[in-house]
Design a protein around this motif. Structure first.
Motif, PDB file in Angstrom:
ATOM      1  N   TYR A 434       0.856  -1.188   0.000  1.00  9.58           N
ATOM      2  CA  TYR A 434       0.000   0.000   0.000  1.00  9.58           C
ATOM      3  C   TYR A 434       0.891   1.236   0.000  1.00  9.58           C
ATOM      4  O   TYR A 434       2.066   1.173   0.386  1.00  9.58           O
ATOM      5  CB  TYR A 434      -0.966   0.014   1.192  1.00  9.58           C
ATOM      6  CG  TYR A 434      -0.330   0.103   2.568  1.00  9.58           C
ATOM      7  CD1 TYR A 434      -0.185   1.331   3.222  1.00  9.58           C
ATOM      8  CD2 TYR A 434       0.089  -1.044   3.238  1.00  9.58           C
ATOM      9  CE1 TYR A 434       0.363   1.413   4.492  1.00  9.58           C
ATOM     10  CE2 TYR A 434       0.640  -0.977   4.502  1.00  9.58           C
ATOM     11  CZ  TYR A 434       0.774   0.261   5.135  1.00  9.58           C
ATOM     12  OH  TYR A 434       1.324   0.345   6.395  1.00  9.58           O
ATOM     13  N   VAL A 435       0.319   2.330  -0.457  1.00 11.01           N
ATOM     14  CA  VAL A 435       1.030   3.609  -0.452  1.00 11.01           C
ATOM     15  C   VAL A 435       0.494   4.448   0.694  1.00 11.01           C
ATOM     16  O   VAL A 435      -0.704   4.742   0.764  1.00 11.01           O
ATOM     17  CB  VAL A 435       0.852   4.355  -1.787  1.00 11.01           C
ATOM     18  CG1 VAL A 435       1.517   5.729  -1.718  1.00 11.01           C
ATOM     19  CG2 VAL A 435       1.455   3.532  -2.925  1.00 11.01           C
ATOM     20  N   SER A 436       1.376   4.807   1.592  1.00 12.52           N
ATOM     21  CA  SER A 436       1.024   5.704   2.697  1.00 12.52           C
ATOM     22  C   SER A 436       1.413   7.122   2.301  1.00 12.52           C
ATOM     23  O   SER A 436       2.594   7.425   2.131  1.00 12.52           O
ATOM     24  CB  SER A 436       1.761   5.289   3.977  1.00 12.52           C
ATOM     25  OG  SER A 436       1.553   6.251   4.999  1.00 12.52           O
ATOM     26  N   ASP A 437       0.408   7.972   2.133  1.00 15.76           N
ATOM     27  CA  ASP A 437       0.630   9.338   1.675  1.00 15.76           C
ATOM     28  C   ASP A 437       0.332  10.314   2.819  1.00 15.76           C
ATOM     29  O   ASP A 437      -0.816  10.444   3.239  1.00 15.76           O
ATOM     30  CB  ASP A 437      -0.272   9.641   0.479  1.00 15.76           C
ATOM     31  CG  ASP A 437       0.021  11.001  -0.145  1.00 15.76           C
ATOM     32  OD1 ASP A 437       0.814  11.780   0.443  1.00 15.76           O
ATOM     33  OD2 ASP A 437      -0.552  11.287  -1.206  1.00 15.76           O
ATOM     34  N   ARG A 471     -10.316   1.591   2.072  1.00  8.67           N
ATOM     35  CA  ARG A 471      -9.273   2.489   1.602  1.00  8.67           C
ATOM     36  C   ARG A 471      -8.110   1.683   1.028  1.00  8.67           C
ATOM     37  O   ARG A 471      -7.756   0.615   1.541  1.00  8.67           O
ATOM     38  CB  ARG A 471      -8.773   3.377   2.747  1.00  8.67           C
ATOM     39  CG  ARG A 471      -9.734   4.476   3.130  1.00  8.67           C
ATOM     40  CD  ARG A 471      -9.139   5.359   4.237  1.00  8.67           C
ATOM     41  NE  ARG A 471      -7.877   5.984   3.879  1.00  8.67           N
ATOM     42  CZ  ARG A 471      -7.639   7.296   3.883  1.00  8.67           C
ATOM     43  NH1 ARG A 471      -8.628   8.137   4.194  1.00  8.67           N
ATOM     44  NH2 ARG A 471      -6.456   7.772   3.572  1.00  8.67           N
ATOM     45  N   THR A 472      -7.483   2.235   0.002  1.00 12.98           N
ATOM     46  CA  THR A 472      -6.366   1.532  -0.629  1.00 12.98           C
ATOM     47  C   THR A 472      -5.105   1.559   0.231  1.00 12.98           C
ATOM     48  O   THR A 472      -4.171   0.799  -0.023  1.00 12.98           O
ATOM     49  CB  THR A 472      -6.061   2.137  -2.004  1.00 12.98           C
ATOM     50  OG1 THR A 472      -5.765   3.534  -1.853  1.00 12.98           O
ATOM     51  CG2 THR A 472      -7.246   1.965  -2.938  1.00 12.98           C
ATOM     52  N   ASP A 473      -5.054   2.468   1.229  1.00 16.45           N
ATOM     53  CA  ASP A 473      -3.892   2.523   2.109  1.00 16.45           C
ATOM     54  C   ASP A 473      -4.152   1.805   3.432  1.00 16.45           C
ATOM     55  O   ASP A 473      -3.455   2.028   4.426  1.00 16.45           O
ATOM     56  CB  ASP A 473      -3.455   3.964   2.362  1.00 16.45           C
ATOM     57  CG  ASP A 473      -4.587   4.858   2.843  1.00 16.45           C
ATOM     58  OD1 ASP A 473      -5.734   4.376   2.960  1.00 16.45           O
ATOM     59  OD2 ASP A 473      -4.332   6.053   3.095  1.00 16.45           O
ATOM     60  N   THR A 500       9.960  -0.847   3.136  1.00 17.04           N
ATOM     61  CA  THR A 500       9.480   0.471   2.732  1.00 17.04           C
ATOM     62  C   THR A 500      10.545   1.142   1.874  1.00 17.04           C
ATOM     63  O   THR A 500      11.746   0.891   2.048  1.00 17.04           O
ATOM     64  CB  THR A 500       9.148   1.347   3.964  1.00 17.04           C
ATOM     65  OG1 THR A 500       8.778   2.668   3.538  1.00 17.04           O
ATOM     66  CG2 THR A 500      10.324   1.444   4.914  1.00 17.04           C
ATOM     67  N   GLN A 581      -2.271  -0.331   8.751  1.00 17.34           N
ATOM     68  CA  GLN A 581      -2.215   0.979   8.095  1.00 17.34           C
ATOM     69  C   GLN A 581      -1.072   1.767   8.704  1.00 17.34           C
ATOM     70  O   GLN A 581      -0.358   1.259   9.575  1.00 17.34           O
ATOM     71  CB  GLN A 581      -3.549   1.720   8.258  1.00 17.34           C
ATOM     72  CG  GLN A 581      -3.933   1.969   9.718  1.00 17.34           C
ATOM     73  CD  GLN A 581      -5.411   2.282   9.897  1.00 17.34           C
ATOM     74  OE1 GLN A 581      -6.285   1.481   9.554  1.00 17.34           O
ATOM     75  NE2 GLN A 581      -5.701   3.456  10.478  1.00 17.34           N
ATOM     76  N   SER A 582      -0.897   3.023   8.275  1.00 15.63           N
ATOM     77  CA  SER A 582       0.270   3.787   8.731  1.00 15.63           C
ATOM     78  C   SER A 582      -0.065   5.143   9.331  1.00 15.63           C
ATOM     79  O   SER A 582       0.835   5.957   9.532  1.00 15.63           O
ATOM     80  CB  SER A 582       1.263   3.967   7.572  1.00 15.63           C
ATOM     81  OG  SER A 582       1.931   2.746   7.306  1.00 15.63           O
ATOM     82  N   PRO A 609       5.297  10.481   0.319  1.00 11.47           N
ATOM     83  CA  PRO A 609       4.623   9.177   0.222  1.00 11.47           C
ATOM     84  C   PRO A 609       5.645   8.047   0.282  1.00 11.47           C
ATOM     85  O   PRO A 609       6.801   8.205  -0.125  1.00 11.47           O
ATOM     86  CB  PRO A 609       3.935   9.229  -1.131  1.00 11.47           C
ATOM     87  CG  PRO A 609       3.858  10.685  -1.478  1.00 11.47           C
ATOM     88  CD  PRO A 609       5.068  11.311  -0.865  1.00 11.47           C
ATOM     89  N   THR A 611       5.886   3.639  -0.290  1.00  5.58           N
ATOM     90  CA  THR A 611       5.276   2.353  -0.643  1.00  5.58           C
ATOM     91  C   THR A 611       5.738   1.324   0.379  1.00  5.58           C
ATOM     92  O   THR A 611       6.953   1.126   0.567  1.00  5.58           O
ATOM     93  CB  THR A 611       5.687   1.914  -2.048  1.00  5.58           C
ATOM     94  OG1 THR A 611       5.225   2.879  -3.003  1.00  5.58           O
ATOM     95  CG2 THR A 611       5.076   0.561  -2.379  1.00  5.58           C
TER      96      THR A 611
END
Length: 631
Positions: A434-437, A471-473, A500, A581-582, A609, A611
């Motif tokens: 997942y991408v944590s933005d 959610r995608t993240d 990461t 999640q982050s 961001p 990944t």
């Protein structure tokens, strides 16, 4: 010219001579109309209120309110020390039980003298206020602390309050619970029983200020509320109604603090200079200190299973006392409550409904008898067990002679599997990404987030997670529908193997009970995703809480941390879910995901961001939650 009757009458009266008679001496006002010394008279009241300034050993006097039932004779004293205004209750009530908050009514009915005291420097007490003043030692070079203040207060009370039997119990929640724990470091002989409720014990590890290094920035209102004035201070003004946007737009927590004048607070300066778990935090962590100075005072360590502010302190102090051989006079209680709900009505917690008022029933049936055992020599029918933990799935209290039950419990890996499945079978190699933005952090509550909304804040830990799971993240792993119950007792362990492309990052792990799509017992819970245990961990502290380390991009790292304690049953027909999640924003500050010396003061360009890969199975190990499953 128009004729005016009123004007004519006014002119006539002004022209008429004044026949006032002689002016006597008692008519002439001299000085102020304010009473030189007013003493309240309360005819018909069933108690006497006294306000005294109790001297401490260094001469500082602490404002204390003493409430004595009429005709008191041989009664114990219940003492609470607080920074929240000892005199702030409805003393215009003729009956003492009506004047106090509900948590004291059982004690009034049973015959107790109630004493409230302002801690040093707050409200009407003299002296300098220090936030959770450290014990005497390296961080506090003076000869006084809240241990000596409690000792001196109790010494004065048993000598000067009429109608007492010379025995004192202490109780209090949150900061007041911390004051109880401090009193136990060197208790006066008259202190016979203590109940620290959700006490602030270790502000870095898991109570108010941080959780494993992640800063709880919504608590900054507390800083200004406590330290802007000796009385109650202001809440931080908001430019908008949504704290998600307010904190996002200002950037780092340090930028937020600068914007609102926190450089005026000495506490903030000390606090912000120590983002890591160094001596500043370790030397005031009471779960470390209390076992080094164990007392003989029977103590009930109490907290809520969903305490959104102080879920760490009580159980960790109790565990440390037990581990050091001092468990005999220490007991653990965990109820189905939010922070300090033990002192309020507790028929429910958010959507969760109980059988009656669990707080009032507990105070009457367990807490009052506990105090009476030691303050009135009145033995209960059943002695208090080592631990009492509420089972929210079965909606009942459970008693334990040993907690957790070592011979019946095993930490069983619940693995993150392919296709977002969850099970006890070890998975094959693979990973999920997942991408944590930081520009779009995962909210801890569905926005808008109002930091002053008591109902949402106190129940956020039991809020439905369905709005997050898509959610995608957020990675959501789910078990098959259970065909038999899974009973868990103890603290689960999150154990993630990650990669990461950033150099820092936070990790949130949640254990969730997924209700069946249709739930006849309470239809509104159909499909509900109920968090049972969750926490956040700041990745830079994965190897040392004192010495943060950057991630090496692309290299496997293990993130392993303890989650809050559970006493729960996942029922047949339900599923178990684990979410990863982050961020939990804006409750916790955002990790910039690029390594900086102090995240509180990260610059806008630092937020990037990242990944993140969760390795289901790798040479280093398999990602799982270690569940304390009862055999």
């Amino acid at each position: 010219m128009r004729f005016s009757v009123a004007a004519a009458l006014t002119a006539l009266l002004m022209a008429a001579p004044i026949f006032a008679g002689p002016v006597t001496a008692d008519m002439v006002q001299r000085g102020s109309d304010i009473a030189a010394k007013w003493k309240d008279t309360h005819p018909g009241y069933d108690y006497e209120r006294r306000e005294v300034m109790i001297p401490m050993r260094d001469g500082v006097k602490l404002f204390t309110v003493i409430l004595i039932p009429k005709g008191a004779s041989g009664l114990p004293i219940l003492l609470e020390r607080t920074p929240y205004n000892a005199g702030g209750f409805d003393d215009d009530k003729p009956h003492l039980r009506d004047a106090l908050r509900p948590s004291k009514r059982e004690f009034v009915d049973d015959g107790y003298i109630i004493v409230n005291q302002d801690v040093r420097g707050k409200h009407r007490s003299e002296g300098a206020y220090v936030m959770t003043r450290p014990p005497r030692g390296p961080l506090n070079p003076t000869k006084t602390d809240d241990t000596t203040d409690a000792y001196d207060t109790i010494a004065w009370l048993v000598k000067n309050v009429p109608g007492t039997n010379g025995r004192v119990g202490m109780v209090g929640s949150s900061y007041d619970g911390w004051a109880v724990a401090m009193a136990l470091l060197g208790p006066h002989p008259a202190l016979k029983a203590a109940v620290p409720e959700s006490p602030m014990i270790d502000g870095w590890m898991g109570d108010d200020w941080y959780h494993y290094g992640a800063f709880r920035q919504l608590g900054m209102d507390y800083f200004s509320g406590q330290m802007a004035r000796t009385g109650s201070g202001p809440r931080i003004p908001r430019p908008g109604a949504d704290d998600y946007q307010n904190f996002l737009e200002l950037g780092s927590a340090g930028a937020y603090a600068e914007r609102y004048g926190f450089d005026q607070l000495p506490w903030w300066k000390r606090f912000a200079a120590h983002p890591d778990y160094d001596a500043f935090w370790q030397l005031q962590a009471l779960d470390r200190i209390v076992p080094q100075h164990p007392s003989d005072v029977p103590t009930m360590w109490l907290q809520g299973l969903w305490d959104q502010e102080d879920m760490y302190g009580a159980i960790h102090t109790w565990e440390a006392l037990k581990a050091s051989g001092h468990g005999a006079n220490n007991h653990l209680v965990m109820g189905p409550w939010y922070h300090s709900q033990i002192n309020r009505a507790a028929e429910n917690l958010g959507p969760l409904k109980w059988k009656g008022d669990t707080a009032a029933d507990f105070r009457h049936d367990v807490m009052l008898p506990f105090f009476n055992t030691y303050l009135k020599d009145r033995k209960p029918a059943q002695p208090l067990p080592e631990a009492m933990i509420f089972n929210a799935a079965d909606k009942r209290w459970e008693s334990f002679s040993d907690w957790p039950i070592a011979e019946k419990q095993v930490l069983k890996p619940l693995y993150l599997q392919q296709d977002f499945a969850l099970g006890f079978e070890k998975p094959k190699a693979g990973e999920d990404k997942y991408v944590s933005d930081p520009a779009k952090p995962v909210p801890f509550l569905t926005p808008p987030v109002d930091g002053a909304d008591h109902d949402r804040w106190t129940t956020w830990l039991v809020q439905d997670q369905r709005n997050i799971s898509t959610r995608t993240d957020v990675l959501s792993y789910q078990s098959p529908v259970l065909t038999e119950e899974v009973r868990v007792q103890g603290a689960p362990i999150a154990d993630l193997f990650i990669k990461t492309n950033g150099s820092d990052g936070d990790f949130v792990v949640k254990i969730i009970d997924v209700y069946p799509p249709s739930y006849a017992e309470q239809p509104e819970l159909g499909g509900y995703q109920l968090p049972i245990s969750l926490d956040i961990f700041r990745g830079r502290y994965r190897n040392s809480f004192e010495k943060p380390e950057a991630f090496e991009p692309g290299k496997t790292a293990e993130i392993k941390f303890r989650l809050p304690t559970m006493n729960y049953v996942f029922k047949p027909g339900h599923r178990i879910m684990v979410q990863v999640q982050s961020s939990l924003f804006p409750l916790y500050d955002r990790n910039p995901q690029s390594f900086v010396p102090n995240i509180l003061f990260a610059k806008p360009a630092d937020f990037k961001p990242a990944t993140i890969s969760i390795l289901r199975a790798a040479p280093e190990g398999s990602s799982a939650v270690l569940l304390p499953v009862v055999k």
